[in-house]
Structures are given as structure tokens and as C-alpha cells.
Design an enzyme around this catalytic site. Structure first.
Site, PDB file in Angstrom:
ATOM      1  N   ASP A 132       0.877  -1.166   0.000  1.00 28.41           N
ATOM      2  CA  ASP A 132       0.000   0.000   0.000  1.00 28.41           C
ATOM      3  C   ASP A 132       0.924   1.229   0.000  1.00 28.41           C
ATOM      4  O   ASP A 132       2.111   1.126   0.318  1.00 28.41           O
ATOM      5  CB  ASP A 132      -0.888  -0.043   1.243  1.00 28.41           C
ATOM      6  CG  ASP A 132      -1.707   1.227   1.392  1.00 28.41           C
ATOM      7  OD1 ASP A 132      -2.241   1.711   0.377  1.00 28.41           O
ATOM      8  OD2 ASP A 132      -1.797   1.730   2.532  1.00 28.41           O
ATOM      9  N   ASP A 158       0.109   5.108   1.065  1.00 26.36           N
ATOM     10  CA  ASP A 158       0.054   6.044   2.200  1.00 26.36           C
ATOM     11  C   ASP A 158      -0.037   5.274   3.521  1.00 26.36           C
ATOM     12  O   ASP A 158      -0.864   4.381   3.677  1.00 26.36           O
ATOM     13  CB  ASP A 158      -1.154   6.975   2.044  1.00 26.36           C
ATOM     14  CG  ASP A 158      -1.128   7.688   0.683  1.00 26.36           C
ATOM     15  OD1 ASP A 158      -0.027   7.835   0.122  1.00 26.36           O
ATOM     16  OD2 ASP A 158      -2.200   8.064   0.192  1.00 26.36           O
TER      17      ASP A 158
HETATM   18 MG   LIG Z   1      -2.620   3.085   3.745  1.00 26.44          MG
END
Ligand SMILES: [Mg+2]
Ligand SMILES: [Zn+2]
Length: 432
Positions: A249, A251
């Protein structure tokens, strides 16, 4: 389909005497012979060799190509005209899409898959592009959400430039119309003299592959490529072979979560993440970033703005550790309406917004990924659920949201780790 191989280039730096560079042995076999053999196995049997320096050696070695069950036409240039200029003399032989390879690039690219992508995209052509560990002194391309190349940044780059880390790897799928963009006289190169204008005036796409493609132009590069060949990395990364990857992922995993990253100024790498990604890069394990960016659907962020954020992340990864993401997959969608500047056509229930596994499944098909040997690393159970549905093993990291959505997803990750650096280290050391 014809394959044109650029065979000029002196092998002086490699200590080859008057042998041309493509005849350099890599793990015992001349590189050019490897390229022909690989393509022949994939069903390509029609070659044009564009040779100059040392052309006689190449002609003597390959002849008509009968030994490989292929046809080779040898074309010798009288004076060096550059990588594009030399195509003037074979213009009439190219009346259908063709592939261009360089005789000093070791690769094991699935050329049929590459050509199929180029054919589907149409336009003037498709360039094989990938990130490298020195983007600051490479020519960089920018691609949009449809894979179209929208900018071509030749080096040197202005100070403060934050471009995405995507480099043309000198493997092209071109339509004959491209030949009209070659200036009528003089020496000229594809990268320097043709592609910048072609990308402005015609439609050229980027094929963002994690397959192996590296030049062997210096003794150190040659040795590195030979060792990659011996350890099996070159073949392992080919689209022809299923391979494990690490999905991350973005952020809250690679960079700090800020409740949405809306400008490049919001980008700050989580300590250790660049070094950890670099470990995977050096091990030849593709790193594929999969990120929900509903801010696009909500009208809070443009594709261009998202591209600038991606450029900032790429720049910081390169600057911190020479690290890079092999691919970046984005879900721009969002299911609910109610935002002032929202984009209605992106306000849909899609198959790619995590926890749906669509981004991972699409990437798996595109890169030929063995999901059961792959990992998904995220800071939310929404990421873990996407990995679980795609069939990967999963690691929750305690950065970003640190699994705060656990009540929504009553599932467990295969492991919980403090951050990306410890997660990747554990994977690399086989502790998970
Ligand atoms: Mg995230
Ligand atoms: Zn989506």
C-alpha cells in the site's frame, strides 16, 4: 513480425579488440546470439541486423540464420548514422509494425506479450519502460492513466525536478509511420532526436514491465548482467515465468499517512521504507504499489496532481536509497456521491478499490505473478482483505492507520510488524 537489432558499437571498453559489442560473450554465449535464440523460441523468425563496426564478424557468425531456423538480413552502414539514422536504409523493408532491440542490452522479455500490448494500444508505437536506481541521470518519460507517454524529459534535469522514475529500456514496438519522424539527413538517435517530438505529436505508449533489461556496456555492467543470468534472475523476471512479488500500500506504508496526500509537499517517506524497498530491488523481487486514491473521483485531486505526487515519492525513494517501485496501480474510484466537484463516471462500485482485489489481480495477469508466493503489506485491514482475496500472504504494519479498521474486517493478517522495513527484512530473511 520483423525484429530489427542494432548491432553497431565498438567493444573496446569491454576489451573485445575489433569485435563489435553485441558479440560480447555473456556467460559463454555471444549476447547477440542469446537475443536471437530467445526471440526464435518465442516464434520470431525474421531479423534485420543493422551493423557497422565489425559487421564482418557478425555476418560470419550468423550467416543467413539457418542454424537458428530464422532469416537474418545483414545491413551494413557505411558511416555511423545513430540509432535512428541507420533506419533510413531499411525503410522499404518495414511496412508493418516491427520490434527494435539493441545488441548490447541483455533481456528476457516476452516479446509477444509486449507486441500484443503495443498492437492493442495502437498509435505510433510503444516503448518498454521501467524504473532504475539512477533516474537523476537518465532520460525519463511520464505516462498518464492510459499508459500514454505525455512527456519525455531528456537529461540533464533542471535542479529541483521531481519526475516519475520511468526510463526507456531501448526495446521498442513501432509502426512504420514513425520512420517519417527521422530527420532526412545526418546522424540521429531515437531517444534524443526522435522520441521527444514523436511523443508530442503522436500517440506513444509505455509498457511498464518488471522484466529484466540491462545494458552490458562496461566491464562492471557486463559482470553484473552475467551474474544475474547465472543466478536465474533474468529468466525468473520474464513474463513467461510466474514470479512472487511484494505488493505495498502507499500512504501509511511507504510514506506517512496525512489523511490523504493532495500535494507533493504532503509526501514524507516513513523512515527505513526506501532502504527496505531497495533490498527487494537488489534481490530482483518486483515491488508493486497498489493504492486507493478516491480523491480523483471526489474532484479533490487531478490525474496530473497525482502524477506529481508519484514523482515526488519516486524522487525521494531514489534520493534516499536508489530505491524504486516497479509498478504503481491506482484505483481512482469512489462509490458514493455528494462531493461538489466530483467526477460522476468515477463514482462507481468498481472491482479495484481495496478491499476488492482488482488491482492485485490485474497486476498478477500483467506481470505473470504467482500470488500464492507473494505478499501484501498494508496499514489497514482493508489492504489485508484485498491481499487475502487475491490469494497473497499478508502483513499489517503499525504505521499509518495501524489497523484501526479492524472492526470493519474481522480478519487476521499473517503477521503484524512495526513498519515496512521490519516487514521486508523478515520476508527477505525467510522468517515469515
Ligand atoms: Mg494506507
Ligand atoms: Zn477502482
Amino acid at each position: 513480425m520483423k525484429i530489427v537489432i542494432l548491432c553497431g558499437g565498438k567493444g573496446t571498453r569491454l576489451g573485445l579488440g575489433d569485435l563489435p559489442k553485441p558479440m560480447v560473450p555473456v556467460d559463454g554465449i555471444p549476447l547477440l546470439e542469446r537475443l536471437v535464440g530467445q526471440a526464435a523460441v518465442q516464434g520470431f523468425d525474421d531479423f534485420i541486423f543493422l551493423a557497422g563496426h565489425g559487421a564482418g564478424h557478425i555476418c560470419d557468425h550468423f550467416g543467413s540464420g539457418a542454424r537458428w531456423n530464422v532469416t537474418i538480413e545483414h545491413v551494413v552502414e557505411a558511416e555511423p548514422l545513430g540509432s535512428a539514422g541507420c533506419f533510413r536504409q531499411i525503410r522499404d523493408a518495414l511496412n508493418a509494425p516491427f520490434i527494435v532491440l539493441y545488441g548490447d542490452i541483455l533481456h528476457d522479455v516476452d516479446l509477444a506479450a509486449f507486441a500484443e500490448f503495443g498492437r492493442e494500444k495502437g498509435g505510433a508505437g510503444t516503448l518498454f519502460v521501467h524504473p532504475n536506481d539512477h533516474p537523476e541521470d537518465s532520460d525519463l518519460v511520464e505516462i498518464d492513466q492510459t499508459d500514454r507517454i505525455v512527456a519525455f524529459h531528456a537529461k540533464p534535469h533542471p535542479p529541483g525536478a521531481r519526475y516519475s522514475n520511468l526510463v526507456s529500456a531501448a526495446i521498442y514496438y513501432l509502426n512504420p509511420a514513425v520512420l517519417d519522424f527521422i530527420p532526412p539527413v545526418g546522424a540521429c538517435d531515437w531517444g534524443h532526436d526522435v522520441f521527444p517530438r514523436l511523443c508530442r505529436e503522436a500517440s506513444v505508449h509505455g509498457y511498464r514491465s518488471a522484466e529484466y533489461a540491462k545494458d552490458v556496456g562496461t566491464p562492471a555492467r557486463l559482470e553484473r548482467a552475467a551474474s544475474h543470468l547465472r543466478e536465474g534472475r533474468v529468466a525468473r523476471l520474464s513474463h513467461l515465468n510466474a514470479k512472487p512479488v511484494v505488493f505495498v500500500d502507499r500512504d501509511g506504508v511507504v510514506n506517512e499517512e496525512r489523511g490523504g496526500i493532495l500535494t507533493p509537499q504532503d509526501v514524507a517517506l516513513i523512515p527505513g521504507s526506501a532502504q527496505a524497498i531497495r533490498m527487494l530491488n537488489q534481490a530482483g523481487i518486483p515491488v508493486i504499489c497498489v493504492t486507493n486514491q478516491p480523491f480523483i473521483a471526489k474532484g479533490q485531486l487531478t490525474w496530473r496532481g497525482l502524477g506529481a505526487i508519484g514523482g515526488e515519492i519516486d524522487h525521494q525513494l531514489a534520493e534516499a536509497a536508489g530505491a524504486y517501485l516497479d509498478d504503481l496501480r491506482i484505483c481512482p474510484h469512489h462509490p458514493e456521491s455528494g462531493w461538489m466537484d466530483e467526477i460522476p463516471e468515477l463514482k462507481i462500485v468498481c472491482a479495484c478499490r481495496k478491499p476488492a482485489p482488482g488491482m492485485l489481480l490485474d497486476a498478477a495477469q500483467f506481470h505473470n505473478i504467482d500470488l500464492s508466493r507473494s505478499w501484501m503489506i498494508g496499514d489497514r485491514y482493508c489492504d489485508i482483505e484485498a491481499g487475502r482475496r487475491a490469494g497473497t500472504r499478508t502483513i499489517l504494519v503499525e504505521t499509518g492507520f495501524a489497523g484501526s479498521d479492524h472492526d470493519t474486517f474481522a480478519i487476521a493478517a499473517d503477521a503484524i510488524m512495526p513498519d515496512l522495513a521490519t516487514a521486508i527484512t523478515a520476508i527477505m530473511e525467510g522468517r515469515l
